[in-house]
Design an enzyme around this catalytic site. Sequence first.
Site, mmCIF file in Angstrom:
data_model
loop_
_atom_site.group_PDB
_atom_site.id
_atom_site.type_symbol
_atom_site.label_atom_id
_atom_site.label_comp_id
_atom_site.label_asym_id
_atom_site.label_seq_id
_atom_site.Cartn_x
_atom_site.Cartn_y
_atom_site.Cartn_z
ATOM 1 C CB SER A 1 9.286 2.114 4.983
ATOM 2 O OG SER A 1 8.134 2.899 4.735
ATOM 3 C CG ASP B 1 8.325 14.040 5.782
ATOM 4 O OD1 ASP B 1 8.234 14.996 4.978
ATOM 5 O OD2 ASP B 1 8.528 12.872 5.419
ATOM 6 C CB VAL C 1 3.535 0.616 4.079
ATOM 7 C CG1 VAL C 1 2.427 0.290 5.067
ATOM 8 C CG2 VAL C 1 4.527 1.595 4.697
ATOM 9 C CB ILE D 1 -0.992 0.050 1.195
ATOM 10 C CG1 ILE D 1 -0.272 -0.283 2.497
ATOM 11 C CG2 ILE D 1 -2.171 -0.862 0.952
ATOM 12 C CD1 ILE D 1 -1.131 -0.067 3.730
ATOM 13 N N GLY D 2 2.090 1.132 0.170
ATOM 14 C CA GLY D 2 2.889 2.349 0.172
ATOM 15 C C GLY D 2 4.344 2.058 -0.100
ATOM 16 C CD GLU D 3 7.643 0.470 -3.814
ATOM 17 O OE1 GLU D 3 8.797 0.050 -3.954
ATOM 18 O OE2 GLU D 3 6.817 0.548 -4.727
ATOM 19 N N GLY D 4 7.472 4.446 0.297
ATOM 20 C CA GLY D 4 7.985 5.777 0.604
ATOM 21 C C GLY D 4 9.478 5.841 0.383
ATOM 22 C CB THR D 5 11.849 8.519 1.255
ATOM 23 O OG1 THR D 5 10.686 9.331 1.068
ATOM 24 C CG2 THR D 5 12.993 9.074 0.471
ATOM 25 C CE LYS E 1 7.865 3.663 8.048
ATOM 26 N NZ LYS E 1 7.575 5.041 8.359
HETATM 27 P P1 ADP Z 1 7.717 6.306 4.656
HETATM 28 O O1 ADP Z 1 8.637 6.652 5.782
HETATM 29 O O2 ADP Z 1 8.342 5.330 3.732
HETATM 30 O O3 ADP Z 1 7.147 7.510 3.971
HETATM 31 P P2 ADP Z 1 5.077 5.958 5.884
HETATM 32 O O4 ADP Z 1 4.997 5.593 7.319
HETATM 33 O O5 ADP Z 1 4.780 7.361 5.513
HETATM 34 O O6 ADP Z 1 6.510 5.501 5.326
HETATM 35 O O7 ADP Z 1 4.114 5.012 5.053
HETATM 36 C C1 ADP Z 1 4.084 5.078 3.626
HETATM 37 C C2 ADP Z 1 2.653 4.998 3.139
HETATM 38 O O8 ADP Z 1 2.060 3.764 3.562
HETATM 39 C C3 ADP Z 1 1.720 6.070 3.675
HETATM 40 O O9 ADP Z 1 1.772 7.252 2.903
HETATM 41 C C4 ADP Z 1 0.361 5.399 3.572
HETATM 42 O O10 ADP Z 1 -0.133 5.464 2.253
HETATM 43 C C5 ADP Z 1 0.687 3.936 3.891
HETATM 44 N N1 ADP Z 1 0.469 3.676 5.326
HETATM 45 C C6 ADP Z 1 1.365 3.839 6.331
HETATM 46 N N2 ADP Z 1 0.828 3.509 7.529
HETATM 47 C C7 ADP Z 1 -0.456 3.131 7.291
HETATM 48 C C8 ADP Z 1 -1.557 2.691 8.126
HETATM 49 N N3 ADP Z 1 -1.427 2.554 9.438
HETATM 50 N N4 ADP Z 1 -2.735 2.419 7.529
HETATM 51 C C9 ADP Z 1 -2.871 2.533 6.194
HETATM 52 N N5 ADP Z 1 -1.899 2.931 5.365
HETATM 53 C C10 ADP Z 1 -0.681 3.241 5.880
HETATM 54 MG MG MG Z 2 5.784 8.939 4.584
#
Ligand code: ADP
Ligand code: MG
Length: 399
Positions: free
Chosen positions: A35, A178, A37, A29-33, A91
């Site tokens: 991590s 952030d 997720v 659901i997520g690919e950040g800088t 994550k």
């Molecule tokens: P990063 O440090 O890689 O940016 P984040 O903690 O911001 O990591 O998580 C990246 C993305 O994953 C978020 O922008 C969101 O879309 C999704 N995500 C993170 N935590 C949750 C959560 N508890 N429930 C649903 N989606 C989540």
């Molecule tokens: Mg983030």
Amino acid sequence: VDPVVREDMTKFQETFTGIKERFRLINRIGEGTFSTVYKAEDLMYDAYLNDWDLEEKENNKTWKSPPVKGGKHDVDQYGEPKRRSKYVAIKKIYVTSSPTRILNELELLHDLERCDSVCPLITAFRNTDQVVAVLPYFRHTDFRDYFRNMRISEVQTYFRSLFTALAAVHAKGILHRDIKPTNFLYDIDKERGVLVDFGLAEREGTDCKPCLCQDRVEERRRRIQNSVTAQVGPSSGYPKHDSRPSRRANRAGTRGFRAPEVLLKCTEQTTKIDIWSAGVILLTILSKRFPFFNSADDVEAMIEITTIFGVKRMKQCAQLHGTVLETTIPTIGSHGFTLEKIILWSLSRSGDDAETGTPLSSGEKLAMRFLERCFELDPNKRISAQEALQHDFLRVDEP
Ligand code: ADP
Ligand code: MG
């Protein structure tokens, strides 16, 4: 599920010992800088409860989950039995992140455990160099899908939620660092949001002791006064041989959301940097432009901000942080523009005729006045999260 994602999840499950037994990965659901997720189902969920439906109950207290059944954590601060989430966000922190950074994120989340508007940490695991954090899955709407179509009342609800979260985090002396739409998960139907991603967060004052900073500011002032610029006046472009000491400060955060004091490398950064970033979100919504600021680096970001606020005010701002601002860019005016102008231009509503010349509504004006308080260049004068909740834009009047 995309085959590439499927393969990535299989690989993760195969390499992280024990994860298969506890979680069923559903999707990425997520690919950040920092991590990746995944959404997952907690397979031990049924072992703890059977009458619990996550979708039905939206009480935020219900997130706190007991690590051990029958343990002392079985009841929450209100004496109610704690529940766990069936769906979780796992994550997977990139192994290249430093252990100190990972520990920092987990520790701060632990400290913020009781803040309802912060997505709590359920647990964390480590397998050799891989650390994963487990959070309750929070259903949310993608910012890009709604920011253009928000009514002012919806904007107010969104920011009430965001500033409630910020007030709680700041009350603990923590800077998020952030703040941006992807780190504030907002459920537009439930009108509730939670803050995530404390990967860059820090405790106020850990960057540098204030007293030392003051000394440094003084020292810099002295050095600047003796510098080339001060003696011969501004030259055009960057000096080739700049003998002045370079400045170091925490500049973590996301392009376009950094406060001027971060760009100016102020070493004494406070929780007010988060207020600025929240202001950038509000400007994005009011102007219906995302990303609003689109610079490639800090210098460009300064140019963008200076274009709006004008050289005069930015010079004062620089001075506040012990630096000087010089520019020979002809398009930057000395007085800049009002936020009202900026917003109307962005919306193509600044024309002369009735169609293109719709002025700001009273609701938009109120939002703009609130935005002015978030964009106060002097962090000491900038509104705090606590004060923001009392501002006419966010205050909820008792019926
Ligand atoms: P990063 O440090 O890689 O940016 P984040 O903690 O911001 O990591 O998580 C990246 C993305 O994953 C978020 O922008 C969101 O879309 C999704 N995500 C993170 N935590 C949750 C959560 N508890 N429930 C649903 N989606 C989540
Ligand atoms: Mg983030």
